[in-house]
Design a protein around this motif. Sequence first.
Motif, PDB file in Angstrom:
ATOM      1  N   ARG A  62       1.480   4.729   2.261  1.00 27.10           N
ATOM      2  CA  ARG A  62       1.492   5.584   3.458  1.00 27.10           C
ATOM      3  C   ARG A  62       1.203   4.813   4.744  1.00 27.10           C
ATOM      4  NH1 ARG A  62       1.848  10.881   2.190  1.00 27.10           N
ATOM      5  NH2 ARG A  62       1.159  11.517   0.129  1.00 27.10           N
ATOM      6  N   ASN A  63       0.253   3.877   4.682  1.00 27.92           N
ATOM      7  CA  ASN A  63      -0.201   3.224   5.908  1.00 27.92           C
ATOM      8  C   ASN A  63       0.468   1.896   6.215  1.00 27.92           C
ATOM      9  OD1 ASN A  63      -2.204   5.143   6.803  1.00 27.92           O
ATOM     10  ND2 ASN A  63      -3.353   4.549   4.995  1.00 27.92           N
ATOM     11  N   HIS A  64       0.999   1.231   5.207  1.00 30.57           N
ATOM     12  CA  HIS A  64       1.543  -0.108   5.444  1.00 30.57           C
ATOM     13  C   HIS A  64       3.031  -0.223   5.174  1.00 30.57           C
ATOM     14  CE1 HIS A  64      -2.430  -1.684   6.171  1.00 30.57           C
ATOM     15  NE2 HIS A  64      -2.838  -1.067   5.089  1.00 30.57           N
ATOM     16  N   MET A  65       3.565   0.699   4.396  1.00 28.58           N
ATOM     17  CA  MET A  65       4.987   0.604   4.081  1.00 28.58           C
ATOM     18  C   MET A  65       5.787   1.693   4.787  1.00 28.58           C
ATOM     19  SD  MET A  65       4.718  -0.284   0.051  1.00 28.58           S
ATOM     20  CE  MET A  65       6.271  -1.153  -0.097  1.00 28.58           C
ATOM     21  N   MET A  66       5.131   2.795   5.114  1.00 26.50           N
ATOM     22  CA  MET A  66       5.844   3.915   5.721  1.00 26.50           C
ATOM     23  C   MET A  66       5.126   4.405   6.971  1.00 26.50           C
ATOM     24  SD  MET A  66       6.881   5.910   2.250  1.00 26.50           S
ATOM     25  CE  MET A  66       8.135   6.908   3.033  1.00 26.50           C
ATOM     26  N   PRO A  74      14.387   5.124   4.047  1.00 22.42           N
ATOM     27  CA  PRO A  74      13.971   4.104   3.088  1.00 22.42           C
ATOM     28  C   PRO A  74      14.972   2.954   3.049  1.00 22.42           C
ATOM     29  CG  PRO A  74      14.112   6.269   2.046  1.00 22.42           C
ATOM     30  CD  PRO A  74      14.638   6.397   3.431  1.00 22.42           C
ATOM     31  N   SER A  75      14.480   1.762   2.909  1.00 26.08           N
ATOM     32  CA  SER A  75      15.345   0.602   2.856  1.00 26.08           C
ATOM     33  C   SER A  75      15.295   0.001   1.464  1.00 26.08           C
ATOM     34  CB  SER A  75      14.886  -0.443   3.873  1.00 26.08           C
ATOM     35  OG  SER A  75      13.622  -0.957   3.500  1.00 26.08           O
ATOM     36  N   VAL A  76      16.219  -0.908   1.199  1.00 20.99           N
ATOM     37  CA  VAL A  76      16.220  -1.614  -0.072  1.00 20.99           C
ATOM     38  C   VAL A  76      14.945  -2.432  -0.192  1.00 20.99           C
ATOM     39  CG1 VAL A  76      17.405  -3.396  -1.407  1.00 20.99           C
ATOM     40  CG2 VAL A  76      18.738  -1.664  -0.182  1.00 20.99           C
ATOM     41  N   GLU A  77      14.522  -3.030   0.910  1.00 24.52           N
ATOM     42  CA  GLU A  77      13.289  -3.826   0.899  1.00 24.52           C
ATOM     43  C   GLU A  77      12.084  -2.956   0.547  1.00 24.52           C
ATOM     44  OE1 GLU A  77      10.508  -6.288   4.010  1.00 24.52           O
ATOM     45  OE2 GLU A  77      12.652  -6.185   4.421  1.00 24.52           O
ATOM     46  N   LEU A  78      12.007  -1.759   1.120  1.00 25.92           N
ATOM     47  CA  LEU A  78      10.918  -0.834   0.815  1.00 25.92           C
ATOM     48  C   LEU A  78      10.962  -0.452  -0.663  1.00 25.92           C
ATOM     49  CD1 LEU A  78       8.581   1.033   1.584  1.00 25.92           C
ATOM     50  CD2 LEU A  78      10.280   2.737   2.249  1.00 25.92           C
TER      51      LEU A  78
END
Length: 91
Positions: A62-66, A74-78
């Motif tokens: 929640r805090n660092h990826m989104m 959403p990305s492929v990296e995510l």
Amino acid sequence: MSHLEKEKQKLVARIRRIRGQVDSVEKSLGSEADCADVLMLLANIRGGINSLMAEVLEDHIRNHMMGPEKSPAPSVELAEDLIDLVRAYLK
């Protein structure tokens, strides 16, 4: 890690409960307690660790990826990062 002081305090409280459970296992082993009781204590520790791990993982997502600075789509990296996290969690 959690960015709110209240959340940090909750996580620290969980760690202290887990530490208390580990201490109980040590005492039980020292007093030659019944194996079933020791196994129940160990299962409780595992549950506590899994719950703590899930909360920290959710917090990270929640805090660092989104977070607000990330793009909403959403990305492929995510997706790859999430897969890596889940794989590490399930080891």
